[in-house]
Design an enzyme around this catalytic site. Structure first.
Site, PDB file in Angstrom:
ATOM      1  N   CYS A  33       0.808  -1.204   0.000  1.00  0.00           N
ATOM      2  CA  CYS A  33       0.000   0.000   0.000  1.00  0.00           C
ATOM      3  C   CYS A  33       0.845   1.259   0.000  1.00  0.00           C
ATOM      4  O   CYS A  33       2.037   1.241  -0.237  1.00  0.00           O
ATOM      5  CB  CYS A  33      -0.919  -0.007   1.213  1.00  0.00           C
ATOM      6  SG  CYS A  33      -1.640  -1.626   1.562  1.00  0.00           S
ATOM      7  N   ARG A  98      -4.951   1.160   0.533  1.00  0.00           N
ATOM      8  CA  ARG A  98      -4.820  -0.291   0.662  1.00  0.00           C
ATOM      9  C   ARG A  98      -4.944  -1.028  -0.663  1.00  0.00           C
ATOM     10  O   ARG A  98      -5.856  -0.802  -1.447  1.00  0.00           O
ATOM     11  CB  ARG A  98      -5.893  -0.817   1.621  1.00  0.00           C
ATOM     12  CG  ARG A  98      -5.918  -2.326   1.765  1.00  0.00           C
ATOM     13  CD  ARG A  98      -6.754  -2.747   2.965  1.00  0.00           C
ATOM     14  NE  ARG A  98      -8.162  -2.440   2.797  1.00  0.00           N
ATOM     15  CZ  ARG A  98      -9.048  -3.264   2.243  1.00  0.00           C
ATOM     16  NH1 ARG A  98      -8.670  -4.432   1.793  1.00  0.00           N
ATOM     17  NH2 ARG A  98     -10.309  -2.911   2.143  1.00  0.00           N
ATOM     18  N   VAL A 102      -5.463 -10.405   0.197  1.00  0.00           N
ATOM     19  CA  VAL A 102      -6.196 -11.546   0.747  1.00  0.00           C
ATOM     20  C   VAL A 102      -7.680 -11.201   0.757  1.00  0.00           C
ATOM     21  O   VAL A 102      -8.058 -10.053   0.962  1.00  0.00           O
ATOM     22  CB  VAL A 102      -5.704 -11.874   2.175  1.00  0.00           C
ATOM     23  CG1 VAL A 102      -6.569 -12.941   2.824  1.00  0.00           C
ATOM     24  CG2 VAL A 102      -4.260 -12.346   2.127  1.00  0.00           C
ATOM     25  N   ASN A 131       3.548  -0.296   4.881  1.00  0.00           N
ATOM     26  CA  ASN A 131       3.480  -0.649   3.471  1.00  0.00           C
ATOM     27  C   ASN A 131       4.397  -1.850   3.281  1.00  0.00           C
ATOM     28  O   ASN A 131       5.581  -1.758   3.539  1.00  0.00           O
ATOM     29  CB  ASN A 131       3.958   0.556   2.651  1.00  0.00           C
ATOM     30  CG  ASN A 131       4.285   0.236   1.198  1.00  0.00           C
ATOM     31  OD1 ASN A 131       5.090   0.927   0.597  1.00  0.00           O
ATOM     32  ND2 ASN A 131       3.681  -0.776   0.633  1.00  0.00           N
ATOM     33  N   GLY A 132       3.844  -2.997   2.885  1.00  0.00           N
ATOM     34  CA  GLY A 132       4.748  -4.115   2.624  1.00  0.00           C
ATOM     35  C   GLY A 132       4.164  -5.477   2.878  1.00  0.00           C
ATOM     36  O   GLY A 132       2.964  -5.643   3.083  1.00  0.00           O
ATOM     37  N   ASP A 159      -0.697  -9.273   7.901  1.00  0.00           N
ATOM     38  CA  ASP A 159       0.679  -9.545   8.313  1.00  0.00           C
ATOM     39  C   ASP A 159       1.320  -8.317   8.940  1.00  0.00           C
ATOM     40  O   ASP A 159       2.208  -8.430   9.782  1.00  0.00           O
ATOM     41  CB  ASP A 159       1.507 -10.025   7.113  1.00  0.00           C
ATOM     42  CG  ASP A 159       1.490  -9.041   5.958  1.00  0.00           C
ATOM     43  OD1 ASP A 159       0.394  -8.746   5.459  1.00  0.00           O
ATOM     44  OD2 ASP A 159       2.565  -8.568   5.557  1.00  0.00           O
ATOM     45  N   VAL A 347       7.214  -8.025 -22.005  1.00  0.00           N
ATOM     46  CA  VAL A 347       7.127  -6.813 -22.806  1.00  0.00           C
ATOM     47  C   VAL A 347       8.302  -6.792 -23.778  1.00  0.00           C
ATOM     48  O   VAL A 347       9.404  -7.240 -23.456  1.00  0.00           O
ATOM     49  CB  VAL A 347       7.134  -5.541 -21.924  1.00  0.00           C
ATOM     50  CG1 VAL A 347       8.435  -5.410 -21.148  1.00  0.00           C
ATOM     51  CG2 VAL A 347       6.858  -4.287 -22.748  1.00  0.00           C
ATOM     52  N   GLY A 425      12.495 -11.472 -11.371  1.00  0.00           N
ATOM     53  CA  GLY A 425      13.872 -11.947 -11.267  1.00  0.00           C
ATOM     54  C   GLY A 425      14.855 -10.875 -10.840  1.00  0.00           C
ATOM     55  O   GLY A 425      16.070 -11.071 -10.950  1.00  0.00           O
TER      56      GLY A 425
END
EC number: 6.3.5.4
Length: 645
Positions: A33, A98, A102, A131-132, A159, A347, A425
């Site tokens: 968020c 937010r 979930v 945020n995370g 979490d 892309v 990656g």
């Protein structure tokens, strides 16, 4: 711990909430968020002049938080209140947008959290905006219960809520150090009995999530700051703080008004110039340990109850992610009775190195039965008009970074139509020596030092792009290669294994950059799929190069034509800090300045104008304008190009 700065403490009062567009009430969620937070500076010299300060009250915080709507389009909430009494009276406010990862449930609460706890150290009220993703949130809570006798139930499945519990019991530094994940958070803690108030902010060890702060000014003083304001992005600070005071909290640091910035994440491999565990004959790291460590890192980042997929550039790093992710995905889906394919997103311009390699990797993974491949092809003409918008969201004028951000914007935009989270990656090059200029490293120690240097810049470059371009579209990106335990393991390997042979670079063969990593994943995964040899051994391409060998030169010609010779001649006068050295750089800088005037010092640039220029050795692989020889990028899967590895 490494300390930078100083000050003292304060007191407390009450809090109230304003809910705005919260969406479904009570969502059992994990969040990716945006946050904004503000508190009067009762630690400084300005308490007697604070009554007329326009701090971010509820209505202002509401308006400001909406600026970060793109980071959290699923809902928004604002909390505000006062703390302290008399001369230490201070106002605070927090806003949170937010992105729910979930499904909704009646059990959860929306952030900002305003939670009361009875602890052995006194009664606490914790105000938290975060945020995370905290991957070990259940373990942290179990430790609080088992080791500390913590008896406060969690009110939600978030979490991030565990940050508040840990903070109330352990305080800020131990809390930040205990978290495994990507995060930025701000806490205002009130001690109900003593009235003491603490302000604390922290950013994750690698810098995956951003966090800035700046200071407002008292209306009757040109010197003293009146309040601290925090934000996930610069754009929410504009107009509220003195631009010259804005600071990006560095990766692995926390902030308090007493101490300033303090480094809490400083592992030996990063801090110690003499670190060399490989010289100890008892130190061993097996290939199996590294492969298992990576699988754990991938599995950890599958924590989600919404649809997700992965970015597939066709580079070896994203192909390794898919190589490990697909069997785990199929196992996860089988438990749900769901055999649908996993979404993948690519892309590139037609017949580009990335696009063609990605198609080859999808075929190797079993084709459409297992991978739902979405390709966002583009032409240069369609993206030039997007550049100002991209720079606004990127909040940088670093040319090398903007070049790759442009195709990344298109990629994230496409993925966000289907999913809310992707694995990427990102980060493999910084721990496995993946860039082409590593061919000129003179010895293993130089190579190790360079890895440490570019790892330390990740929060300003690669991860900055990853966060901004995905969050601009309400999409979350996770980076398994940068799992801190996996990184520790890989950086304890003898760097001699990562040395690059320049002849192998020319011939696309074993011994080239990232050979150590490529050999680790040369075999089949648990489903029997292998990475095709032309992909496994293709040249490293930065995203701006892999999407089309001539993309960068086309872009540079176009934007340079929009800058006059007269403007270029006066660049050192117009922009005395980080003066643009090319017309391309000046064009980006001009757009940045229109949006973030006075904040040019916040942007951290590569020494010499590019990643390779700051190495201990000299290399002609890259110039300020990019890769010198783009022909190295062609491979056998492109039509009419390349050599088989």
């Amino acid at each position: 711990m490494i300390r930078q700065g100083a000050a003292t403490l304060c007191k407390r009062h009450a809090a109230n909430q304003l809910k705005v567009n919260t969406g479904a009430s009570g969502a059992l969620r994990r969040e990716m968020c945006g946050l904004v937070a503000a508190i009067d500076d009762v630690w400084g010299k300005t308490s007697s002049a604070r009554s007329d300060i326009a701090i971010l009250g509820k209505e202002t915080m509401n308006t400001t938080s909406k600026i970060l709507h793109h980071r959290g389009p699923d809902g928004m909430q604002v909390s505000a209140g006062t703390v302290g009494e008399g001369e230490t009276l201070a106002r605070w406010s927090m806003g949170h947008t937010r992105l729910a990862i979930v499904d909704p449930s009646n059990r959860s609460a929306d952030m900002p959290f305003n939670l009361s706890f009875k602890t052995k150290k006194g009664d606490k009220i914790i105000h938290l905006a975060a945020n995370g993703e905290i991957y070990n949130h259940n373990l942290v809570y179990k430790d609080l219960v088992a080791k500390e006798g913590w008896n406060h139930d969690r009110i939600s499945g978030s979490d991030c809520e565990v940050i508040a519990h840990a903070f109330a019991q352990w305080g800020g530094p131990k809390t930040a150090a205990s978290l495994d994940g990507m995060f930025a958070f701000v806490v205002f803690e009130e001690d109900v009995v003593t009235g003491e108030v603490k302000a604390f902010a922290a950013r994750d060890p690698v810098g995956i999530k951003p966090l800035y702060y700046g200071r407002t000014k008292c209306s009757n003083s040109s010197d003293d700051a009146a309040a601290y304001v925090f934000s996930s992005e610069l754009k929410a600070l504009v107009g509220h703080v003195d631009p010259s005071t804005v600071v990006a909290i560095p990766p692995g640091h926390y902030w308090t008004p007493e101490e300033g910035l303090v480094c809490y994440y400083n592992p030996e491999w990063l801090r110690n110039d003499d670190y060399a565990p490989w010289e100890d004959p008892n130190h061993t790291v097996t290939d199996d340990e590294i492969r298992e460590g990576f699988t754990k890192a991938v599995q950890k980042r599958m924590m989600s109850d919404v649809d997700y997929g992965f970015f597939l550039s066709g580079g070896v790093d994203s192909c390794i992610v898919s190589h490990d992710l697909l069997p785990l995905w199929r196992e996860e889906r089988a438990k749900l009775g769901d055999d649908r394919p996993i979404p993948a997103y690519t892309v590139g311009m037609e017949n580009s190195p990335d696009l063609m390699a990605a198609r080859g990797m999808v075929d190797a993974l079993g084709g459409e039965k297992h991978v739902e491949h979405h390709i966002r092809s583009f032409t240069p003409d369609e993206v030039f008009d997007l550049v100002p918008k991209i720079i606004y969201h990127m909040e940088t004028y670093e040319a090398e970074l903007i070049r790759s951000a442009i195709p990344n914007w298109l990629l994230a935009e496409r993925a966000a139509q289907d999913v809310k989270m992707v694995l990427t990656g990102e980060g493999a090059d910084e721990i496995f020596a993946g860039y082409l200029y590593f061919q000129d490293a003179e010895n293993p120690r130089q190579l190790q030092n360079e890895l440490r240097r570019i790892y330390g810049m990740l929060g300003n470059v690669n991860l900055h792009r990853t966060d901004r371009m995905t969050m601009a579209h309400g999409l979350e990106a996770r980076v398994p290669f940068l799992d801190t335990e996996f990184t520790r393991l890989v950086m304890s390997v003898d760097p001699a294994k990562k040395i690059v042979d320049r002849e192998a670079v020319k011939s696309n063969s074993r011994g080239r950059e990232k050979t150590f990593l490529r050999e680790l994943f040369e075999g089949p995964n648990s489903n029997g799929s292998s990475i095709p040899r032309p992909i496994l051994w293709r040249a490293k391409a930065m995203q701006c190069e892999g999407v089309g060998e001539d993309w960068v030169s086309i872009l540079q010609r176009r934007v340079s034509s929009l800058v006059s010779d007269a403007e270029m001649a006066e660049a050192h006068i117009t922009y005395p800090i980080n003066t643009p050295q090319t017309k391309e750089e000046l064009y980006y800088r001009r757009i940045y300045d229109e949006n973030f005037h006075g904040m040019e010092h916040v942007v951290k640039l590569w020494e010499g104008g590019g990643r390779a220029m700051g190495a201990e050795w000299k290399s002609d692989m890259y110039t300020r304008e990019g890769l010198a020889n783009v022909d190295l990028l062609s491979h056998a899967l492109q039509e009419g190009k390349g050599k088989a590895a």
